[in-house]
Write an enzyme that holds these catalytic residues in place. Structure first.
Site, PDB file in Angstrom:
ATOM      1  N   PHE A  17       0.852  -1.177   0.000  1.00  0.00           N
ATOM      2  CA  PHE A  17       0.000   0.000   0.000  1.00  0.00           C
ATOM      3  C   PHE A  17       0.893   1.234   0.000  1.00  0.00           C
ATOM      4  O   PHE A  17       2.078   1.150   0.325  1.00  0.00           O
ATOM      5  CB  PHE A  17      -0.894   0.002   1.248  1.00  0.00           C
ATOM      6  CG  PHE A  17      -2.362   0.076   0.939  1.00  0.00           C
ATOM      7  CD1 PHE A  17      -2.970  -0.845   0.105  1.00  0.00           C
ATOM      8  CD2 PHE A  17      -3.158   1.065   1.509  1.00  0.00           C
ATOM      9  CE1 PHE A  17      -4.335  -0.782  -0.156  1.00  0.00           C
ATOM     10  CE2 PHE A  17      -4.518   1.133   1.255  1.00  0.00           C
ATOM     11  CZ  PHE A  17      -5.105   0.206   0.423  1.00  0.00           C
ATOM     12  N   GLN A  40      -7.924  14.634   4.381  1.00  0.00           N
ATOM     13  CA  GLN A  40      -7.349  13.827   3.311  1.00  0.00           C
ATOM     14  C   GLN A  40      -8.307  13.696   2.133  1.00  0.00           C
ATOM     15  O   GLN A  40      -9.443  13.269   2.303  1.00  0.00           O
ATOM     16  CB  GLN A  40      -7.017  12.433   3.829  1.00  0.00           C
ATOM     17  CG  GLN A  40      -6.375  11.555   2.763  1.00  0.00           C
ATOM     18  CD  GLN A  40      -5.782  10.297   3.373  1.00  0.00           C
ATOM     19  OE1 GLN A  40      -6.488   9.351   3.671  1.00  0.00           O
ATOM     20  NE2 GLN A  40      -4.479  10.291   3.554  1.00  0.00           N
ATOM     21  N   HIS A  82      -8.725  11.512  -0.877  1.00  0.00           N
ATOM     22  CA  HIS A  82      -8.221  10.259  -1.431  1.00  0.00           C
ATOM     23  C   HIS A  82      -8.046  10.473  -2.929  1.00  0.00           C
ATOM     24  O   HIS A  82      -8.938  11.010  -3.587  1.00  0.00           O
ATOM     25  CB  HIS A  82      -9.240   9.147  -1.156  1.00  0.00           C
ATOM     26  CG  HIS A  82      -8.703   7.771  -1.385  1.00  0.00           C
ATOM     27  ND1 HIS A  82      -8.399   7.304  -2.635  1.00  0.00           N
ATOM     28  CD2 HIS A  82      -8.420   6.771  -0.518  1.00  0.00           C
ATOM     29  CE1 HIS A  82      -7.935   6.066  -2.518  1.00  0.00           C
ATOM     30  NE2 HIS A  82      -7.942   5.720  -1.248  1.00  0.00           N
ATOM     31  N   LEU A 100     -15.455   5.688  -3.327  1.00  0.00           N
ATOM     32  CA  LEU A 100     -14.062   5.276  -3.216  1.00  0.00           C
ATOM     33  C   LEU A 100     -13.659   4.155  -4.185  1.00  0.00           C
ATOM     34  O   LEU A 100     -14.395   3.201  -4.389  1.00  0.00           O
ATOM     35  CB  LEU A 100     -13.815   4.803  -1.786  1.00  0.00           C
ATOM     36  CG  LEU A 100     -12.369   4.520  -1.413  1.00  0.00           C
ATOM     37  CD1 LEU A 100     -11.550   5.790  -1.482  1.00  0.00           C
ATOM     38  CD2 LEU A 100     -12.284   3.928  -0.012  1.00  0.00           C
ATOM     39  N   GLU A 159      -7.195   1.985  -2.789  1.00  0.00           N
ATOM     40  CA  GLU A 159      -5.774   2.095  -3.077  1.00  0.00           C
ATOM     41  C   GLU A 159      -5.190   0.719  -3.412  1.00  0.00           C
ATOM     42  O   GLU A 159      -4.142   0.614  -4.037  1.00  0.00           O
ATOM     43  CB  GLU A 159      -5.079   2.664  -1.830  1.00  0.00           C
ATOM     44  CG  GLU A 159      -3.651   3.078  -2.033  1.00  0.00           C
ATOM     45  CD  GLU A 159      -3.144   3.910  -0.861  1.00  0.00           C
ATOM     46  OE1 GLU A 159      -3.922   4.727  -0.328  1.00  0.00           O
ATOM     47  OE2 GLU A 159      -1.973   3.757  -0.498  1.00  0.00           O
ATOM     48  N   ARG A 200      -0.903   9.485  -0.201  1.00  0.00           N
ATOM     49  CA  ARG A 200      -2.143   9.932  -0.829  1.00  0.00           C
ATOM     50  C   ARG A 200      -2.143  11.420  -1.183  1.00  0.00           C
ATOM     51  O   ARG A 200      -2.685  11.830  -2.206  1.00  0.00           O
ATOM     52  CB  ARG A 200      -3.327   9.635   0.100  1.00  0.00           C
ATOM     53  CG  ARG A 200      -3.622   8.158   0.151  1.00  0.00           C
ATOM     54  CD  ARG A 200      -4.760   7.846   1.094  1.00  0.00           C
ATOM     55  NE  ARG A 200      -5.075   6.426   1.020  1.00  0.00           N
ATOM     56  CZ  ARG A 200      -5.922   5.808   1.820  1.00  0.00           C
ATOM     57  NH1 ARG A 200      -6.543   6.487   2.774  1.00  0.00           N
ATOM     58  NH2 ARG A 200      -6.160   4.523   1.684  1.00  0.00           N
ATOM     59  N   HIS A 259     -12.072  12.272   2.001  1.00  0.00           N
ATOM     60  CA  HIS A 259     -12.091  10.902   2.488  1.00  0.00           C
ATOM     61  C   HIS A 259     -11.943  10.778   3.999  1.00  0.00           C
ATOM     62  O   HIS A 259     -12.604   9.959   4.628  1.00  0.00           O
ATOM     63  CB  HIS A 259     -10.950  10.141   1.802  1.00  0.00           C
ATOM     64  CG  HIS A 259     -10.881   8.681   2.120  1.00  0.00           C
ATOM     65  ND1 HIS A 259     -11.952   7.840   1.937  1.00  0.00           N
ATOM     66  CD2 HIS A 259      -9.869   7.908   2.604  1.00  0.00           C
ATOM     67  CE1 HIS A 259     -11.597   6.613   2.301  1.00  0.00           C
ATOM     68  NE2 HIS A 259     -10.355   6.636   2.726  1.00  0.00           N
ATOM     69  N   ARG A 312      -2.616  10.688   6.487  1.00  0.00           N
ATOM     70  CA  ARG A 312      -2.684   9.295   6.932  1.00  0.00           C
ATOM     71  C   ARG A 312      -2.266   8.347   5.822  1.00  0.00           C
ATOM     72  O   ARG A 312      -2.637   8.541   4.666  1.00  0.00           O
ATOM     73  CB  ARG A 312      -4.113   8.956   7.360  1.00  0.00           C
ATOM     74  CG  ARG A 312      -4.306   7.493   7.697  1.00  0.00           C
ATOM     75  CD  ARG A 312      -5.676   7.207   8.264  1.00  0.00           C
ATOM     76  NE  ARG A 312      -6.767   7.335   7.311  1.00  0.00           N
ATOM     77  CZ  ARG A 312      -7.085   6.406   6.395  1.00  0.00           C
ATOM     78  NH1 ARG A 312      -6.357   5.308   6.276  1.00  0.00           N
ATOM     79  NH2 ARG A 312      -8.106   6.595   5.583  1.00  0.00           N
TER      80      ARG A 312
END
Lengths: 616, 248
Positions: A124, A238, A240, A254, A257, A313, A379, A414
C-alpha cells in the site's frame, strides 16, 4: 413545560457513541473491566463507515516480508504524516497493531492467507513492506462483522438508530451523560454515564465530492467542542486520490488504493504514466524512477524500489489535480487508473472483486478490459478531538475519543491501511482508559436539568417553527462552499470567502425548519446534523486559513512549501468564553529523542539496526 | 433521460398509500439518487435507510416494482423511460415508516448463534491461526454477506408461512455454514441447526440465492451442505453404527 423526570434515563459506567471499528472495539474492551457498558449508533449495527474500508489494516506482522518491524512501520507513519503526528500515538499504534490483528482473528476474522497459511499482507502507499492484512477488497466489512458478531455476545447494551445530541456535564466540568434521540420514534432519552467515549468518525459530508456517507457529519467534533474540549489539526483533510468521477451520481465513491497496491498505474489523456514526474525530493531514494524498475518491483524483486503510484495519498491527489488543471485530464476530468494492462482478468476479479462489481454496475465499465476514471474525493480527517495518547482522554474529564474523531495519530496525512489498525489499537486503549476512569469515580456525576432541557428544546424548535430554511438545501450550499473554497488546493482569499459563507450559513441555520413529525424524519435528522457540520466546517476553514504552509494533506497555493517554523505547531480550536471559535497556534511538545531518531534514520540504517536486534 | 414517474409507499404499519412523485433523472443515476432528490425537493420527511451508496453496507433494501433490491445498485436505465417506478418496503418485516422496516428480528437470530470458538490445537500459534487459503475460501465466500436481508425477505418460510419462530432464515444459515466450515472452529452446532435453527424448514426453492446482491450461493453451498451434515449425524444408519462401535 418540559419535565426532565418524564424523560427515560439509563445509567452506564462506560458509554460509547458510534459502532464502527473503534466504537465496537472500545465497547468490547470496556466489558472486561466495567459492569455497565452501553453503545449507541446512528445506523443499524454493522452499517457504520468501517464497512466501506476496502484495502486492509496495516500491521508489522512480517508474514510476507520478514524484515518488517514496528520501528519501520512507525518511521513510515511519521514520514507519511509529515512528522506532525503525536509521537507517542504513532509509537503505540506501530507497536500494538500486530497484536490487535491477531486478536481480531481469534474473534473470528478470516483474512486472506499466505502460502504458509498465515495472514497475507499486501502493499500500500507509503508502506515500506507488504503490510496490510486484508480480505480481497472488503476488509472493512470483515472487521465490522467480526466485531459485531463477537460484541453481541458480550454484555453491551446496544441502542441502534439513536442520535446523540449533546453532552451533559456536572458542576465541576466532568462528563455526566448525553442526551439522545431515537430516530424511529423521535423519543428523547438521557444516558447518564461516568465516562463517555466518542467514536463518531469524521465530517467529510461537509464536502460535495466525498467518499463519506450521511453519517459523517462531524457529530463528535461538535459535541466535544460544545462541551469545551479542544480540537486539533482540523486543517488536515485527506482527499483520497482515487474516487469515481463518472457518472455524476457516483462521483466521489471510493476506489481502493488496493488497485495501485496490486499494480494499477495512473495515466493522463496522452497515455503518459505521469506519477514519475511528481516524486518529492524526500522520497526519491525510495521510489522507482523508471517503468522498468516499477515492473520489477511488481514482479516481486525485493531490490527494486516501489512504483510512484504508491507514494502517499496527498502526493498522488495533488498530481492528479495538476494533470487535470494542465488540460491532460481524462474524458470526465480525472485520471485513468489502469489495472487491466497490468494484471490478468482472473487476478483482478480475485483480488478486487468489489471494485469489479462496483464499476460494472455503477459505471457499466469492465475494469479487466478498460481503465477506470478517477479523481480526488474527500475521504478522511486526520484532525479531531485532542486526546492524551495512552488513555485517549480529551481535555474534558471523562470524555474520551478514538478512531477518526480523535486527532494526532496520523499527523498531516494518513497512510492507507493505518486507519483500520488505528481503530483497533485506540479503540482498545479507549475502552481501558474509560473503564479505569469510571472505576475511580465514586459516584455518578449529576447534570443539571436546565442543560438537558436546553438541548431538547434546541432539537424540537426545528420541528415547531412555523417556517424556515430547508435543511437539505442548506447542506447543499455548505457542500458547494467547502468544495470550492476549502478544497484540495487552498488560498487566502478563497478561505476567507469560505469562512464568510459559513458565518452566513450559521445565521441561516438558526432558522432551519423541518416539516413533518418527529418519527423517522430524515429532514429533522438533517437539520440536527447541520449544526455539527457547520462547527466542523468552521474549524477546518479557520485552521486552514491560519496554517500558512503546505504540509501533507493541507496544500496552500500561496504558501507552497513546508515551513520549519510551522513544524513546531499544532492548531487548536476551542469554544471561547464569548461563544465564538478560538483558533490558536500551540507549540508542540518536544519529541522523545529515541522516537525522533527512528523517524529520521535512513531506511538502510534502520533495516540494519532491526536485523542486528533480531540476531541478538 | 428526462422526467420520470415514481410511486413510493408513504405511511406506517397501520395505514399508508402509494404517493406519486416526479423526478428529473440524469445519466448514471440509481434509484436511491432519485429517492434522495424527491426527499430534498418534495418530501423532506420521507424516511429511507441508506449508508454507503456502493452496495457494501446493505442498508437500502427495498422492493422496486415488486422485486427486492438494493436501491443504491439499481440503475434507472434498467427501466424503460415510460415505466413508473414503484418503491415499497420489504414485505416480510413490519413497516416503521415509508420504505423503512423493522429488521430487529434478524439481530435477535444472530444473537442465538454460538459465535466463533477458536480451536486451541497446534495451528493456533503466536503468529495467528495457520490455515490454507483453499480451506478458508468457502467461509470467506459466506462472509461476503452485507446483511441486506433481501434473502430473509423472500424466504417462503418467513414471507409466506410467517414461521419466524421455526427458522432463522437463509442469512443465518450461511452464518452458521461459515462457522461450521471454518477450519479452526471447535464448536458443534449441528444439533442446534436441526433443532433450534430449523434447517428442515427450507425446501430449497433458491429464491434467497436469486436475490443475493453479493452472488453468494446460499442454497447450494450453504444450506444444502448443512442439511447433509444433519442427515449424516441423525439419519445415516452406517454412521449411527460407526458411532456406536467407536463411541464417538
Amino acid at each position: 413545560m418540559l419535565d426532565i423526570s418524564e424523560i427515560r434515563q439509563i445509567e452506564f459506567d462506560v458509554l460509547v457513541i458510534g459502532a464502527g471499528g473503534a466504537g465496537l472495539c472500545a465497547a468490547i474492551t470496556a466489558t472486561k473491566e466495567s459492569k455497565k457498558v452501553g453503545l449507541i449508533c446512528k445506523s443499524l449495527l454493522g452499517k457504520a463507515h468501517t464497512v466501506m474500508a476496502e484495502g486492509g489494516m496495516a500491521a508489522s506482522l512480517g508474514n510476507v516480508d520478514k524484515r518488517d518491524h514496528w520501528k519501520i512501520h512507525f518511521r513510515d507513519t511519521m514520514r507519511g504524516g509529515k512528522m506532525l503526528n503525536v509521537w507517542r500515538m504513532a509509537e503505540l499504534h506501530a507497536r500494538h497493531a500486530a497484536d490487535r490483528v491477531i486478536e481480531l482473528e481469534q474473534w473470528g476474522a478470516v483474512f486472506d492467507r499466505t502460502k504458509e497459511g498465515l495472514i497475507n499482507q499486501r502493499n500500500f502507499g507509503g508502506h515500506r513492506y507488504p503490510r496490510l492484512a486484508h480480505v480481497g477488497d472488503r476488509t472493512g466489512l470483515e472487521m465490522i462483522r467480526t466485531l459485531q458478531d463477537y460484541g453481541i455476545h458480550k454484555d453491551i447494551d446496544i441502542h441502534m438508530e439513536c442520535t446523540a445530541l449533546d453532552i451533559l456535564k456536572d458542576e465541576s466540568g466532568k462528563v455526566a451523560g448525553v442526551v439522545c434521540m431515537y430516530r424511529e420514534t423521535g423519543e428523547f432519552i438521557i444516558f447518564k454515564t461516568k465516562s463517555l467515549i466518542l467514536a463518531t468518525g469524521g465530517g467529510g459530508k461537509a464536502w460535495e465530492i466525498t467518499s463519506n456517507s450521511w453519517e459523517y457529519t462531524g457529530d463528535g467534533y461538535a459535541m466535544a467542542y460544545e462541551a469545551g474540549a479542544e480540537l486539533m489539526d482540523l486543517e488536515f483533510n485527506q482527499f483520497h486520490p482515487t474516487g469515481m468521477v463518472w457518472p455524476p451520481s457516483v462521483k466521489g465513491i471510493l476506489v481502493t488504493e488496493g488497485v495501485r497496491g496490486e499494480g494499477g498505474i495512473l495515466k493522463n489523456s496522452e497515455g503518459k504514466r505521469f506519477m514519475f514526474d511528481y516524486i518529492p525530493e524526500k522520497f526519491k531514494n525510495e521510489t522507482a524512477d523508471t517503468e522498468e524498475e516499477a515492473a520489477r518491483w511488481l514482479a516481486g524483486d525485493k531490490d527494486a524500489r516501489r512504483p510512484p503510484e504508491l507514494l502517499t495519498r496527498d502526493v498522488v491527489a495533488r498530481a492528479i489535480n495538476a494533470e487535470v488543471k494542465a488540460g491532460r485530464g481524462s474524458k470526465h476530468g480525472g485520471a485513468y487508473l489502469d489495472i487491466a494492462s497490468e494484471r490478468s482478468a482472473e487476478d483482478i476479479k480475485k483480488k478486487l472483486p468489489s471494485m469489479y462489481h462496483q464499476f460494472k454496475v455503477l459505471a457499466e465499465l469492465d475494469i479487466t478490459k478498460e481503465p477506470m476514471e478517477v479523481g480526488p474525493t474527500c475521504h478522511y480527517f486526520m484532525g479531531g478531538i485532542r486526546v492524551e495518547a495512552d488513555t485517549t482522554m480529551s481535555t474534558v474529564d471523562g470524555l474520551f475519543a478514538c478512531g477518526e474523531c480523535a486527532a494526532g495519530m496520523h499527523g498531516a496525512n494518513r497512510l492507507g491501511g493505518n486507519s483500520l489498525s488505528d481503530l483497533l489499537v485506540f479503540g482498545n486503549l479507549a475502552g481501558m482508559g474509560a473503564s479505569k476512569y469510571a472505576k475511580e469515580l465514586s459516584e455518578m456525576p449529576k447534570f443539571s436539568d436546565e442543560d438537558a432541557k436546553r438541548i431538547i428544546r434546541n432539537a424540537t424548535s426545528i420541528l415547531n417553527r412555523e417556517e424556515g430554511e430547508n435543511p437539505y438545501l442548506m447542506h447543499e450550499s455548505l457542500q458547494n462552499n467547502m468544495q470550492n473554497n476549502v478544497g484540495i488546493i487552498r488560498t487566502d482569499s478563497e478561505l476567507q470567502e469560505g469562512i464568510k459563507n459559513i458565518e452566513n450559513l450559521k445565521e441561516k441555520n438558526k432558522n432551519v425548519k423541518a416539516n413533518g413529525s418527529s418519527q423517522f424524519n430524515p429532514g429533522w435528522h438533517e437539520a440536527l446534523a447541520m449544526r455539527n457540520l457547520l462547527i466542523t466546517a468552521e474549524a477546518v476553514a479557520r485552521a486552514a486559513h491560519l496554517r500558512t504552509e503546505s504540509r501533507g494533506a493541507h496544500t496552500r497555493d500561496d504558501f507552497r512549501d513546508e515551513s520549519e517554523e510551522w513544524y513546531q505547531y499544532n492548531i487548536i480550536s476551542k469554544k471561547g468564553e464569548d461563544g465564538t471559535m478560538q483558533v490558536i497556534k500551540e507549540r508542540r511538545k518536544d519529541a522523545d529523542p529515541e522516537l525522533e531518531r527512528i523517524a529520521n534514520a535512513t531506511l538502510e540504517d534502520l533495516e540494519a539496526e532491526v536485523a542486528e536486534e533480531r540476531k541478538s | 433521460m428526462g422526467n420520470r414517474k415514481f410511486k413510493i409507499y408513504r405511511g406506517d404499519n397501520t395505514k399508508g398509500e402509494l404517493v406519486d412523485y416526479n423526478c428529473d433523472v440524469t445519466e448514471g443515476m440509481v434509484v436511491l439518487d432519485a429517492m434522495h432528490r424527491i426527499q430534498a425537493d418534495d418530501a423532506n420527511d420521507m424516511a429511507c435507510r441508506w449508508n454507503c451508496k456502493a452496495g457494501k453496507c446493505g442498508s437500502c433494501s427495498v422492493e422496486i416494482n415488486g422485486r427486492p433490491k438494493l436501491a443504491c445498485m439499481t440503475r434507472m436505465n434498467e427501466y424503460s423511460p415510460d415505466e413508473t417506478i414503484m418503491i415499497t418496503p420489504l414485505k416480510s418485516f413490519p413497516i416503521i415508516k415509508d420504505t423503512v422496516t423493522d429488521v430487529s428480528w434478524n439481530y435477535k437470530q444472530n444473537k442465538r448463534i454460538k459465535p466463533f470458538s477458536p480451536s486451541q490445537n497446534k495451528n493456533n500459534t503466536e503468529k495467528g491461526l495457520v490455515m490454507q487459503q483453499v480451506d478458508v475460501e468457502r467461509t470467506q465466500h459466506f462472509r461476503k454477506c452485507i446483511e441486506c436481508y433481501l434473502c430473509q425477505n423472500v424466504c417462503h418460510v418467513i414471507r409466506d408461512q410467517g414461521a419466524q419462530d421455526k427458522f432463522v432464515g437463509p442469512r443465518f444459515m450461511i452464518r452458521l455454514a461459515s462457522l461450521e466450515m471454518h477450519p479452526m472452529d471447535d464448536a458443534d452446532r449441528i444439533p442446534a441447526i436441526k433443532e433450534d435453527y430449523g434447517s428442515g424448514m427450507c425446501n430449497i426453492t433458491r429464491c434467497c440465492t436469486e436475490v443475493c446482491p453479493e452472488d453468494i450461493q446460499i442454497t447450494d453451498d450453504g444450506i444444502i451442505p448443512l442439511k447433509e451434515r444433519v442427515v449424516d449425524r441423525y439419519f445415516d444408519p452406517f454412521m449411527i453404527l460407526f458411532r456406536k462401535i467407536f463411541k464417538k
